[in-house]
Design a protein around this motif. Structure first.
Motif, mmCIF file in Angstrom:
data_model
loop_
_atom_site.group_PDB
_atom_site.id
_atom_site.type_symbol
_atom_site.label_atom_id
_atom_site.label_comp_id
_atom_site.label_asym_id
_atom_site.label_seq_id
_atom_site.Cartn_x
_atom_site.Cartn_y
_atom_site.Cartn_z
ATOM 1 N N ALA A 1 -54.578 -13.433 -6.184
ATOM 2 C CA ALA A 1 -55.151 -14.684 -6.672
ATOM 3 C C ALA A 1 -54.062 -15.726 -6.822
ATOM 4 O O ALA A 1 -54.209 -16.866 -6.378
ATOM 5 N N GLY B 1 -53.965 -5.650 -20.135
ATOM 6 C CA GLY B 1 -54.948 -5.803 -19.066
ATOM 7 C C GLY B 1 -56.367 -5.592 -19.576
ATOM 8 O O GLY B 1 -57.241 -6.439 -19.392
ATOM 9 N N LYS C 1 -57.340 -8.225 -22.440
ATOM 10 C CA LYS C 1 -57.545 -9.613 -22.028
ATOM 11 C C LYS C 1 -58.841 -9.803 -21.244
ATOM 12 O O LYS C 1 -59.373 -10.898 -21.177
ATOM 13 N N GLU D 1 -62.318 -25.387 -7.253
ATOM 14 C CA GLU D 1 -61.119 -24.642 -6.815
ATOM 15 C C GLU D 1 -60.454 -23.953 -7.998
ATOM 16 O O GLU D 1 -60.035 -22.794 -7.910
ATOM 17 N N TYR D 2 -60.409 -24.690 -9.096
ATOM 18 C CA TYR D 2 -59.766 -24.162 -10.289
ATOM 19 C C TYR D 2 -60.501 -22.914 -10.797
ATOM 20 O O TYR D 2 -59.888 -21.887 -11.080
ATOM 21 N N THR E 1 -50.179 -25.011 -18.110
ATOM 22 C CA THR E 1 -51.031 -24.003 -17.490
ATOM 23 C C THR E 1 -50.410 -22.624 -17.607
ATOM 24 O O THR E 1 -51.063 -21.636 -17.302
ATOM 25 N N GLU F 1 -60.754 -15.268 -9.640
ATOM 26 C CA GLU F 1 -60.046 -14.242 -8.849
ATOM 27 C C GLU F 1 -58.984 -13.553 -9.689
ATOM 28 O O GLU F 1 -58.808 -12.338 -9.601
ATOM 29 N N ALA F 2 -58.302 -14.340 -10.513
ATOM 30 C CA ALA F 2 -57.273 -13.732 -11.367
ATOM 31 C C ALA F 2 -57.901 -12.784 -12.376
ATOM 32 O O ALA F 2 -57.275 -11.836 -12.834
ATOM 33 N N LYS F 3 -59.165 -13.045 -12.719
ATOM 34 C CA LYS F 3 -59.850 -12.143 -13.646
ATOM 35 C C LYS F 3 -60.475 -10.961 -12.912
ATOM 36 O O LYS F 3 -61.224 -10.182 -13.498
ATOM 37 N N GLN G 1 -47.542 -28.724 -17.324
ATOM 38 C CA GLN G 1 -49.000 -28.896 -17.421
ATOM 39 C C GLN G 1 -49.618 -27.979 -18.455
ATOM 40 O O GLN G 1 -50.826 -27.981 -18.639
ATOM 41 N N PRO H 1 -55.754 -25.771 -20.083
ATOM 42 C CA PRO H 1 -54.742 -25.511 -19.060
ATOM 43 C C PRO H 1 -55.308 -25.742 -17.668
ATOM 44 O O PRO H 1 -55.780 -24.828 -17.008
ATOM 45 N N LEU H 2 -55.288 -26.990 -17.204
ATOM 46 C CA LEU H 2 -55.923 -27.324 -15.929
ATOM 47 C C LEU H 2 -54.881 -27.779 -14.914
ATOM 48 O O LEU H 2 -53.898 -28.422 -15.281
ATOM 49 N N TYR H 3 -55.130 -27.439 -13.655
ATOM 50 C CA TYR H 3 -54.268 -27.937 -12.578
ATOM 51 C C TYR H 3 -54.855 -29.254 -12.109
ATOM 52 O O TYR H 3 -55.943 -29.302 -11.539
ATOM 53 N N PHE I 1 -59.836 -19.878 -8.681
ATOM 54 C CA PHE I 1 -58.556 -19.216 -8.966
ATOM 55 C C PHE I 1 -58.659 -18.356 -10.229
ATOM 56 O O PHE I 1 -58.285 -17.184 -10.230
ATOM 57 N N VAL I 2 -59.200 -18.944 -11.313
ATOM 58 C CA VAL I 2 -59.282 -18.193 -12.569
ATOM 59 C C VAL I 2 -60.159 -16.953 -12.387
ATOM 60 O O VAL I 2 -59.821 -15.857 -12.841
ATOM 61 N N TYR J 1 -60.225 -17.498 -23.288
ATOM 62 C CA TYR J 1 -59.454 -18.322 -24.218
ATOM 63 C C TYR J 1 -59.299 -19.744 -23.711
ATOM 64 O O TYR J 1 -58.964 -19.971 -22.557
#
Lengths: 287, 322
Positions: free
Chosen positions: A3, B70, B73, B93-94, A76, B100-102, A74, B84-86, B97-98, B78
């Motif tokens: 990811a 792991g 979480k 898109e954001y 992040t 997939e990371a989860k 940021q 916490p945004l890009y 990503f989150v 949270y």
């Protein structure tokens, strides 16, 4: 990890970074190939790479400066900490994305020797051996850049420190000739380095005691060693400076020797700096 | 669901959180209340694994957040104080990503993204750049991110700070809605907000837990009313004497006098204030004086909050679970 990898890769291509990096690298290779291979009619492609390696001083910091510094700015990084992924996965994902960005222009560069081979005799083995070494040299510098980016939340600062560090490394062999080769000079320089190490530890851990003790014990060891056998320090400092040079080892490949110890050295540098980056990210949880 | 045991966090000499212990049960909305700098964010950061603790444990459904990060979480979503945004991405898109990371993939990922976008009502802006979004939308996107992976607990750090009144109402409604399907913990320094949304309140001051309970329970137990205001027939002197004769009455102060009527404030140390009001009634009735008005002074959460958080260090209010 995938990811983070995908996300980073997309980011590099969304912004100009990946393109600027690739364009610079290819432009310099092109100029090098024109000067050496076409104008001077030398068939060795490895000289082009040797010429190009200087461009790393600028493009690696530009590529790596935002890797972690931007996350911090940021805020992040908080997201990354709260996601069910480890810091190691974050660093590896980011590092592999950077390698992917680096590999793309390198694929184009790999075509050069093949093209030249159509018009004359090119020693492909030394050319591709050097391209491999060029890749690993870049990979090691990127690992250093990632670590520098993890130290600050300011991209410009990360780039500046990166340029300085890589430039120093580039010239470390030339500089080593000016460094004091006497035993006393080396011992004093090492003591100063021990103090600097203590300072770095103090900054990183905010734990004064550990830093003082590390510095104190190192200086004690250096002094003891100097008293026992001062000849061991003869020429030690220039030696260390030359050994630490990443670029110097690359020249062995350019001269046509495939040096396995250099490959191991580069891999060690990569692992070491990625490990430091993980620690640097982890450390943020502790203060 | 979440147990926090003897949590301590020091920054050098400064104790941000000191020996904090509480447990959070499933199915409630918890409000973390405290003045600025009380240690709310620090506690939440530790609970979500973003910050290490100097001492103590946090367990999420039995999984230690430091030892099994792991597993732990995966159970929490949270939203930190600053979402916490890009900025260079779109919400879609954001969230991808989150997600997939989860650990979400394929259809499940697409379904969850669609569902959180609908829940937080950000569908109109999902293709716009995050940098161009208003603060309210950013906050909602932050909440959407926390909801991905369907965690059992949602932790929100000051989700309404910096929003305009309309946005605040929207976010509050969203939190209420989330409370129906998740355990929600959110922090705030605004009392009325916590009172309106939460069914459990934790009050933190100077890094310590000073109160924990339901809003109504807190009011009842922490500041039980101890003052009665009454208006009765008679002169000031008569009212004062009659009231002072009642058991447990500690103090009587006449505040107003009209012809044939007098108003007095009566303090009592009785355990149940109603015993005193009943005794007052019979005392005045026995003397042939009618009480025309009588009221108990009710404490509200504002008083509790002020009393608990402004107590001088060391003096402290009642600690721990009530």
């Amino acid at each position: 990890m995938t990811a983070v990898w995908k996300h980073e890769l997309k980011n590099y291509f969304h912004s100009l970074t990946a393109y600027v990096f690739g364009a610079f690298l290819l432009a310099f290779t092109g100029i090098g190939a024109m000067l050496y291979n076409i104008q001077a009619a030398v068939s060795n492609f490895e000289y082009v790479l040797s010429f190009c390696s200087l461009v790393f001083v600028v493009i690696v910091p530009v590529l790596t400066m935002r890797a972690i510094a931007e996350e911090r700015r940021q805020k992040t990084d908080q997201l990354l900490y709260s996601l069910p992924i480890t810091t190691l996965q974050v660093i590896l994902g980011k590092y592999l994305a950077l390698l992917a960005v680096y590999l793309i222009p390198l694929c184009v560069i790999s075509l050069y020797p093949l093209v030249f081979a159509q018009y004359g005799e090119v020693c492909l083995r030394t050319a591709y051996g050097s391209i491999l070494a060029f890749f690993i040299l870049g990979a090691a510098l990127i690992a250093v850049g990632v670590f520098i980016s993890s130290l600050t939340d300011n991209q410009g600062m990360a780039a500046g420190i990166g340029v300085a560090v890589i430039l120093l490394n580039y010239y470390s062999v030339s500089l080593s000739e000016y460094a004091s080769a006497t035993a006393a000079g080396s011992a004093v320089a090492l003591a100063v380095l021990a103090l600097l190490l203590g300072l770095v530890i103090r900054c990183l851990t905010r734990n004064g005691n550990v830093a003082y003790w590390v510095s104190f014990l190192l200086i004690l060891a250096i002094t003891a060693l100097y008293v026992v056998d001062s000849s061991a320090f003869e020429g030690l400092l220039p030696d260390i400076m030359a050994k630490l040079s990443l670029f110097e080892r690359f020249n062995t490949f350019v001269n046509g020797v495939f040096d396995m110890t250099a490959i191991v050295f580069y891999l060690t540098v990569i692992v070491f700096f990625l490990f430091l980056s993980v620690q640097s990210l982890e450390k943020r949880r502790y203060n | 669901m979440i147990t926090v045991e003897h949590l301590t966090k020091c920054y050098g000499d400064f104790m941000a959180v000191e020996d904090l212990s509480f447990s959070i049960e499933e199915g409630h909305v918890y409000g973390f209340l405290g003045p600025n700098g009380a240690g709310k964010s620090t506690t939440m950061n530790i609970m979500t694994g973003c910050l290490s603790a100097t001492a103590g444990h946090v367990r999420i459904d039995g999984h230690d957040i430091f030892e099994e990060p792991g597993k732990a979480k995966r159970l929490i979503g949270y939203l930190p104080e600053q979402p916490p945004l890009y900025m260079n991405e779109t919400p879609e898109e954001y969230l991808r990503f989150v997600g997939e990371a989860k650990g979400l993939r394929g259809r499940e990922l697409a379904e969850q993204i669609a569902s959180v976008i609908e829940q937080t009502r950000i569908a109109d802006v999902k293709h716009r750049s995050i940098a161009a979004l208003s603060k309210g939308y950013r906050q909602r996107l932050g909440i959407a991110q926390a909801l991905l992976g369907n965690p059992r607990v949602i932790i929100l750090d000051e989700p309404t700070v910096g929003l305009d009144p309309l946005q605040i109402i929207e976010i509050r409604d969203l939190i209420k809605q989330l409370g129906q399907s998740h355990t929600v913990v959110f922090s705030s320094h605004i009392l009325s907000e916590v009172q309106a949304i939460c069914d459990q309140i934790l009050i933190i001051a100077r890094g310590k837990l000073v109160a924990f309970g339901e809003p109504a329970e807190l009011e009842r137990q922490l500041l039980s009313p101890s003052e009665i205001t009454l208006t009765a027939e008679g002169t000031a002197q008569e009212v004062r004497d009659l009231a002072a004769g009642v058991p447990h009455v500690t103090d009587v102060a006449v505040t107003a006098e009209e012809p044939s009527l007098a108003t007095a404030r009566v303090h009592t140390d009785a355990e149940d204030i109603r015993d005193t009001s009943r005794a007052l009634f019979f005392a005045f009735a026995g003397a042939g004086k009618a009480i025309v008005e009588m009221s108990l002074k009710r404490a509200n959460l504002e008083d509790i909050f002020l009393e608990l958080t402004e107590a001088p260090p060391g003096g402290g209010g009642p600690g721990g679970r009530l």
